[in-house]
Motif scaffolding. Sequence first.
Motif, PDB file in Angstrom:
ATOM      1  N   SER A   1      -8.279  61.793  -8.465  1.00 23.19           N
ATOM      2  CA  SER A   1      -8.906  60.607  -9.044  1.00 23.19           C
ATOM      3  C   SER A   1      -7.986  59.409  -8.876  1.00 23.19           C
ATOM      4  N   TYR A   2      -8.581  58.287  -8.586  1.00 24.27           N
ATOM      5  CA  TYR A   2      -7.850  57.027  -8.469  1.00 24.27           C
ATOM      6  C   TYR A   2      -8.370  55.996  -9.471  1.00 24.27           C
ATOM      7  N   ARG A   3      -8.950  56.469 -10.550  1.00 22.97           N
ATOM      8  CA  ARG A   3      -9.536  55.557 -11.541  1.00 22.97           C
ATOM      9  C   ARG A   3      -8.486  54.626 -12.156  1.00 22.97           C
ATOM     10  N   LYS A   4      -7.312  55.135 -12.438  1.00 22.14           N
ATOM     11  CA  LYS A   4      -6.269  54.287 -13.037  1.00 22.14           C
ATOM     12  C   LYS A   4      -5.882  53.160 -12.083  1.00 22.14           C
ATOM     13  N   LEU A   5      -5.679  53.500 -10.818  1.00 25.32           N
ATOM     14  CA  LEU A   5      -5.307  52.487  -9.827  1.00 25.32           C
ATOM     15  C   LEU A   5      -6.417  51.459  -9.674  1.00 25.32           C
ATOM     16  N   LEU A   6      -7.650  51.915  -9.458  1.00 24.65           N
ATOM     17  CA  LEU A   6      -8.738  50.973  -9.235  1.00 24.65           C
ATOM     18  C   LEU A   6      -9.016  50.139 -10.476  1.00 24.65           C
ATOM     19  N   ASN A   7      -8.881  50.731 -11.645  1.00 27.30           N
ATOM     20  CA  ASN A   7      -9.061  49.966 -12.874  1.00 27.30           C
ATOM     21  C   ASN A   7      -7.983  48.883 -12.992  1.00 27.30           C
ATOM     22  N   PHE A   8      -6.744  49.237 -12.656  1.00 25.10           N
ATOM     23  CA  PHE A   8      -5.663  48.256 -12.688  1.00 25.10           C
ATOM     24  C   PHE A   8      -5.960  47.109 -11.724  1.00 25.10           C
ATOM     25  N   LEU A   9      -6.380  47.445 -10.501  1.00 28.67           N
ATOM     26  CA  LEU A   9      -6.696  46.424  -9.501  1.00 28.67           C
ATOM     27  C   LEU A   9      -7.864  45.548  -9.955  1.00 28.67           C
ATOM     28  N   HIS A  10      -8.782  46.142 -10.713  1.00 31.98           N
ATOM     29  CA  HIS A  10      -9.935  45.376 -11.207  1.00 31.98           C
ATOM     30  C   HIS A  10      -9.543  44.452 -12.359  1.00 31.98           C
ATOM     31  N   ASN A  11      -8.456  44.762 -13.023  1.00 30.12           N
ATOM     32  CA  ASN A  11      -8.008  43.920 -14.135  1.00 30.12           C
ATOM     33  C   ASN A  11      -6.953  42.904 -13.711  1.00 30.12           C
ATOM     34  N   MET A  12      -6.676  42.834 -12.414  1.00 29.36           N
ATOM     35  CA  MET A  12      -5.704  41.864 -11.898  1.00 29.36           C
ATOM     36  C   MET A  12      -6.454  40.825 -11.069  1.00 29.36           C
ATOM     37  N   ASP A  13      -6.276  39.554 -11.390  1.00 33.28           N
ATOM     38  CA  ASP A  13      -6.970  38.480 -10.675  1.00 33.28           C
ATOM     39  C   ASP A  13      -6.475  38.374  -9.240  1.00 33.28           C
ATOM     40  N   PHE A  14      -7.419  38.158  -8.324  1.00 34.84           N
ATOM     41  CA  PHE A  14      -7.051  37.861  -6.948  1.00 34.84           C
ATOM     42  C   PHE A  14      -6.722  36.374  -6.875  1.00 34.84           C
ATOM     43  N   THR A  15      -5.477  36.085  -6.587  1.00 28.93           N
ATOM     44  CA  THR A  15      -5.044  34.704  -6.378  1.00 28.93           C
ATOM     45  C   THR A  15      -4.644  34.583  -4.914  1.00 28.93           C
ATOM     46  N   TYR A  16      -4.700  33.380  -4.399  1.00 29.78           N
ATOM     47  CA  TYR A  16      -4.413  33.211  -2.980  1.00 29.78           C
ATOM     48  C   TYR A  16      -3.550  31.983  -2.742  1.00 29.78           C
ATOM     49  N   GLN A  17      -2.772  32.067  -1.657  1.00 27.09           N
ATOM     50  CA  GLN A  17      -1.850  30.999  -1.271  1.00 27.09           C
ATOM     51  C   GLN A  17      -2.467  30.069  -0.221  1.00 27.09           C
ATOM     52  N   LEU A  18      -3.301  30.631   0.643  1.00 22.71           N
ATOM     53  CA  LEU A  18      -3.890  29.857   1.735  1.00 22.71           C
ATOM     54  C   LEU A  18      -5.335  29.486   1.391  1.00 22.71           C
TER      55      LEU A  18
END
Length: 182
Positions: free
Chosen positions: A28-45
């Motif tokens: 299971s990768y639920r912990k990883l995917l949940n963490f990624l879902h709770n982190m905002d995608f920010t971008y530099q370019l």
Amino acid sequence: MTRDELKFDYFDWMYGLVCDTKYPKKLSYRKLLNFLHNMDFTYQLTMDSNRFEDGIELRYRFGYENGYDCSVIANYLDDSPCSVLEMLIALSIRLEEHIMDDPEIGDRTGQWFWNMITNLGLGSMDDRKFNENRVEDIVTRFLERQYEPDGQGGLFTLENCHYDLRKVEIWYQACWYLDSIT
């Protein structure tokens, strides 16, 4: 349906897109995917705003495929910025449907997703080995473009790359990566 129920269904739908029956039930990768879902995608370019928008559009794709009205999605899911998970899944879908579609091979959305996860250095982070601090460090390094010029530690690594991928938008990196493997 409550906001929390819809958010759970949305996460479960995303999880199913990239962790389907091809993977062992014990893994299971639920912990990883949940963490990624709770982190905002920010971008530099600036052009990576397109990846942000694709991630937001993923919410409406979920709504359409599951019979939810756009107003429900707007009211219940559009209350936060695009997450890292949404961006990665939306990019995987775009790569599959707009560039790599091959009905004889089938849908490889999960393959593109896991290629990016592995290149980031997160492939071993199943629920048993999940380390939140390490994942946060890795994702922050990616978001701040502190990976190698050839993309190692980012989403895509290119051998003999003539460009510093830290200065190239994600879409170009993805296209160059696909060119290098076909």
